[in-house]
Design a protein around this motif. Structure first.
Motif, PDB file in Angstrom:
ATOM      1  N   GLY A 171      23.152  53.866 -37.536  1.00  0.00           N
ATOM      2  CA  GLY A 171      23.671  53.684 -36.245  1.00  0.00           C
ATOM      3  C   GLY A 171      23.013  53.969 -35.200  1.00  0.00           C
ATOM      4  N   LYS A 172      21.812  53.841 -35.107  1.00  0.00           N
ATOM      5  CA  LYS A 172      20.794  53.970 -33.913  1.00  0.00           C
ATOM      6  C   LYS A 172      20.079  52.552 -33.528  1.00  0.00           C
ATOM      7  CE  LYS A 172      21.168  58.589 -34.201  1.00  0.00           C
ATOM      8  NZ  LYS A 172      22.118  59.381 -33.089  1.00  0.00           N
ATOM      9  N   THR A 173      20.201  52.194 -32.419  1.00  0.00           N
ATOM     10  CA  THR A 173      19.375  51.306 -31.584  1.00  0.00           C
ATOM     11  C   THR A 173      18.136  51.853 -31.220  1.00  0.00           C
ATOM     12  OG1 THR A 173      21.064  49.618 -31.249  1.00  0.00           O
ATOM     13  CG2 THR A 173      19.145  49.717 -29.785  1.00  0.00           C
ATOM     14  N   VAL A 174      16.723  51.599 -31.582  1.00  0.00           N
ATOM     15  CA  VAL A 174      15.545  51.965 -31.253  1.00  0.00           C
ATOM     16  C   VAL A 174      14.866  51.067 -30.715  1.00  0.00           C
ATOM     17  CG1 VAL A 174      13.341  53.306 -32.008  1.00  0.00           C
ATOM     18  CG2 VAL A 174      15.747  53.579 -33.445  1.00  0.00           C
ATOM     19  N   ILE A 175      14.420  51.595 -29.278  1.00  0.00           N
ATOM     20  CA  ILE A 175      13.538  50.508 -28.682  1.00  0.00           C
ATOM     21  C   ILE A 175      12.085  51.299 -28.333  1.00  0.00           C
ATOM     22  CG2 ILE A 175      13.294  49.429 -26.147  1.00  0.00           C
ATOM     23  CD1 ILE A 175      16.581  49.907 -26.357  1.00  0.00           C
ATOM     24  N   PHE A 176      11.171  50.603 -28.745  1.00  0.00           N
ATOM     25  CA  PHE A 176       9.791  50.840 -28.540  1.00  0.00           C
ATOM     26  C   PHE A 176       9.119  50.146 -27.452  1.00  0.00           C
ATOM     27  CE2 PHE A 176      10.764  51.062 -33.355  1.00  0.00           C
ATOM     28  CZ  PHE A 176      10.189  52.462 -33.380  1.00  0.00           C
ATOM     29  N   VAL A 177       8.812  50.799 -26.390  1.00  0.00           N
ATOM     30  CA  VAL A 177       7.769  50.112 -25.199  1.00  0.00           C
ATOM     31  C   VAL A 177       6.349  50.534 -25.613  1.00  0.00           C
ATOM     32  CG1 VAL A 177       9.835  49.885 -23.845  1.00  0.00           C
ATOM     33  CG2 VAL A 177       8.228  51.850 -23.322  1.00  0.00           C
ATOM     34  N   GLY A 178       5.520  49.638 -25.226  1.00  0.00           N
ATOM     35  CA  GLY A 178       4.221  49.876 -25.040  1.00  0.00           C
ATOM     36  C   GLY A 178       3.178  48.790 -24.295  1.00  0.00           C
ATOM     37  N   ILE A 179       2.033  48.970 -24.201  1.00  0.00           N
ATOM     38  CA  ILE A 179       1.270  48.370 -23.153  1.00  0.00           C
ATOM     39  C   ILE A 179       0.837  47.125 -23.588  1.00  0.00           C
ATOM     40  CG2 ILE A 179      -0.902  48.522 -21.785  1.00  0.00           C
ATOM     41  CD1 ILE A 179      -0.628  51.475 -21.427  1.00  0.00           C
ATOM     42  N   LEU A 180       0.639  46.030 -22.967  1.00  0.00           N
ATOM     43  CA  LEU A 180       0.240  44.816 -23.283  1.00  0.00           C
ATOM     44  C   LEU A 180      -1.021  44.509 -22.712  1.00  0.00           C
ATOM     45  CD1 LEU A 180       0.808  42.093 -25.155  1.00  0.00           C
ATOM     46  CD2 LEU A 180       1.448  41.229 -23.000  1.00  0.00           C
ATOM     47  N   GLU A 181      -2.325  44.291 -23.509  1.00  0.00           N
ATOM     48  CA  GLU A 181      -3.406  44.163 -22.649  1.00  0.00           C
ATOM     49  C   GLU A 181      -4.027  42.727 -22.808  1.00  0.00           C
ATOM     50  OE1 GLU A 181      -6.618  46.535 -24.489  1.00  0.00           O
ATOM     51  OE2 GLU A 181      -6.022  46.331 -26.310  1.00  0.00           O
ATOM     52  N   ARG A 182      -4.538  42.288 -21.956  1.00  0.00           N
ATOM     53  CA  ARG A 182      -5.179  40.733 -21.743  1.00  0.00           C
ATOM     54  C   ARG A 182      -6.608  40.901 -22.238  1.00  0.00           C
ATOM     55  NH1 ARG A 182      -4.038  37.406 -16.514  1.00  0.00           N
ATOM     56  NH2 ARG A 182      -4.811  39.339 -15.511  1.00  0.00           N
ATOM     57  N   LEU A 183      -7.041  40.070 -23.241  1.00  0.00           N
ATOM     58  CA  LEU A 183      -8.667  39.865 -23.715  1.00  0.00           C
ATOM     59  C   LEU A 183      -8.933  38.414 -23.622  1.00  0.00           C
ATOM     60  CD1 LEU A 183      -8.361  42.154 -26.831  1.00  0.00           C
ATOM     61  CD2 LEU A 183      -8.833  42.926 -24.721  1.00  0.00           C
ATOM     62  N   THR A 184     -10.085  38.362 -23.252  1.00  0.00           N
ATOM     63  CA  THR A 184     -10.867  36.981 -23.271  1.00  0.00           C
ATOM     64  C   THR A 184     -11.836  36.781 -24.123  1.00  0.00           C
ATOM     65  OG1 THR A 184     -10.568  36.817 -20.966  1.00  0.00           O
ATOM     66  CG2 THR A 184     -11.925  35.253 -21.836  1.00  0.00           C
ATOM     67  N   ASP A 185     -11.700  35.839 -25.148  1.00  0.00           N
ATOM     68  CA  ASP A 185     -12.491  35.706 -26.476  1.00  0.00           C
ATOM     69  C   ASP A 185     -13.658  34.943 -26.110  1.00  0.00           C
ATOM     70  OD1 ASP A 185     -11.916  33.110 -26.235  1.00  0.00           O
ATOM     71  OD2 ASP A 185     -10.701  33.006 -27.954  1.00  0.00           O
ATOM     72  N   GLU A 186     -14.616  34.682 -27.039  1.00  0.00           N
ATOM     73  CA  GLU A 186     -15.951  34.034 -26.610  1.00  0.00           C
ATOM     74  C   GLU A 186     -15.852  32.483 -26.123  1.00  0.00           C
ATOM     75  OE1 GLU A 186     -14.980  33.548 -31.173  1.00  0.00           O
ATOM     76  OE2 GLU A 186     -14.866  35.491 -29.554  1.00  0.00           O
ATOM     77  N   MET A 187     -14.636  31.989 -26.519  1.00  0.00           N
ATOM     78  CA  MET A 187     -14.531  30.660 -25.972  1.00  0.00           C
ATOM     79  C   MET A 187     -13.496  30.615 -24.662  1.00  0.00           C
ATOM     80  SD  MET A 187     -13.552  28.709 -29.469  1.00  0.00           S
ATOM     81  CE  MET A 187     -13.720  27.242 -28.803  1.00  0.00           C
ATOM     82  N   ASN A 188     -13.330  31.868 -23.875  1.00  0.00           N
ATOM     83  CA  ASN A 188     -12.939  32.201 -22.769  1.00  0.00           C
ATOM     84  C   ASN A 188     -11.355  31.634 -22.751  1.00  0.00           C
ATOM     85  OD1 ASN A 188     -13.454  32.630 -20.000  1.00  0.00           O
ATOM     86  ND2 ASN A 188     -13.244  30.769 -19.018  1.00  0.00           N
ATOM     87  N   ARG A 189     -10.761  32.021 -23.977  1.00  0.00           N
ATOM     88  CA  ARG A 189      -9.581  31.836 -24.107  1.00  0.00           C
ATOM     89  C   ARG A 189      -8.767  33.107 -23.850  1.00  0.00           C
ATOM     90  NH1 ARG A 189      -9.317  29.125 -29.974  1.00  0.00           N
ATOM     91  NH2 ARG A 189     -10.561  30.799 -30.424  1.00  0.00           N
TER      92      ARG A 189
END
Length: 282
Positions: A171-189
């Motif tokens: 009977g519980k709604t559970v909401i997890f929040v967390g940090i999103l990080e931006r990374l750049t790979d070796e192909m500059n994506r």
């Protein structure tokens, strides 16, 4: 035997009474302020960050947590006993009964809540890592020196176990929040990924929860048909939106198991949960 067949009506009633969500966004992007869109009397915030200054006008209950051991105890009190757990394990009948006997007032307050807001899962995993490093599994049997692989393995097992236990909270709604990080790979994506200690927990979380969303900034643009389109503009956008569906054009983490959400939605969790749980017509 505790197995029981559920009718369609029972299954639908249970589904409408609970949902699990994971919401990720950049640091300082307003994730905690989503709390203000939730009903104060029904919601408890598990505060791992000591970061509720941005929601000082929200009058709901919060519970500061600074140790992973306390997080495990609170998850047990919220989720109840796991019938599959051994008596000496976390979330067992003995663990649950002990906690309720030791903290009856806290148990009653938690029982009265139907929404659990976990702020944040990023800091939960950091506390778990600090705890894992103190355990025997984090030491090499051969040399007695710290074993990073052992610590990360323990972290993954314990965090995933805690998340799944909260997922099954009746009977519980559970909401997890967390940090999103931006990374750049070796192909500059550009790659967007949840910021959590240990890759295994981050990889398995989307499979545990019903919904995954990304909170980010967008710019409003006029469509050729006179409508509105949204351009992802994480650095200069003026409006916050929740990205709710996988396969979105921005490569942001998202999943909609309900099938009822648009590609993006306004950052109002109360309205969003109503949309997810609305009864089927016909």
């Amino acid at each position: 035997m505790s197995l029981r067949i559920l009718s369609a009506d029972e299954r639908l009633a249970e589904a409408q009474g609970k949902t699990t969500l994971a919401i990720f966004g950049p640091s300082g992007g307003g994730k905690t302020t989503l709390l203000t869109t939730m009903p104060e009397e029904k919601t408890v915030c598990l505060d791992f960050e000591a970061g509720l200054k941005s929601v000082q006008n929200w009058r709901g209950d919060s519970l500061p947590i600074r140790r992973f051991a306390d997080a495990v105890d609170i998850a047990c009190m919220i989720g109840g006993a796991n019938p599959a757990a051994q008596p000496d394990e976390h979330f067992s009948e003995a663990h649950y009964a002990h906690l309720r006997a030791q903290h009856p007032e806290l148990a009653a307050r938690l029982d009265a809540k139907s929404i659990v807001f976990v702020d944040s899962i990023t800091d939960l995993t950091r506390q778990a890592m600090a705890w894992a490093k103190t355990r025997p599994e984090a030491l090499s049997e051969r040399t007695g020196k710290p074993d990073t692989r052992g610590a990360y393995g323990l972290l993954a097992r314990e965090v995933i176990g805690l998340l799944k236990h909260l997922q099954h909270a009746p009977g519980k709604t559970v909401i997890f929040v967390g940090i999103l990080e931006r990374l750049t790979d070796e192909m500059n994506r550009t790659i967007w990924q949840p910021q959590m200690e240990g890759g295994k927990a981050a990889r398995e979380l989307p499979g545990i929860v019903d919904q995954v969303m990304t909170l980010s900034l967008f710019s409003r643009e006029e469509a050729p048909d006179g409508g509105v389109t949204w351009r992802h503009d994480p650095d200069k956008g003026q409006e916050r939106r929740l990205v709710c569906r996988s396969g979105n054009p921005w490569g942001l983490p998202a999943k909609d198991r309900s099938g009822r959400l648009d590609m993006t939605e306004p950052p109002d969790l109360g309205a969003l949960l109503s949309k997810i749980n609305q009864p089927l017509k016909g």
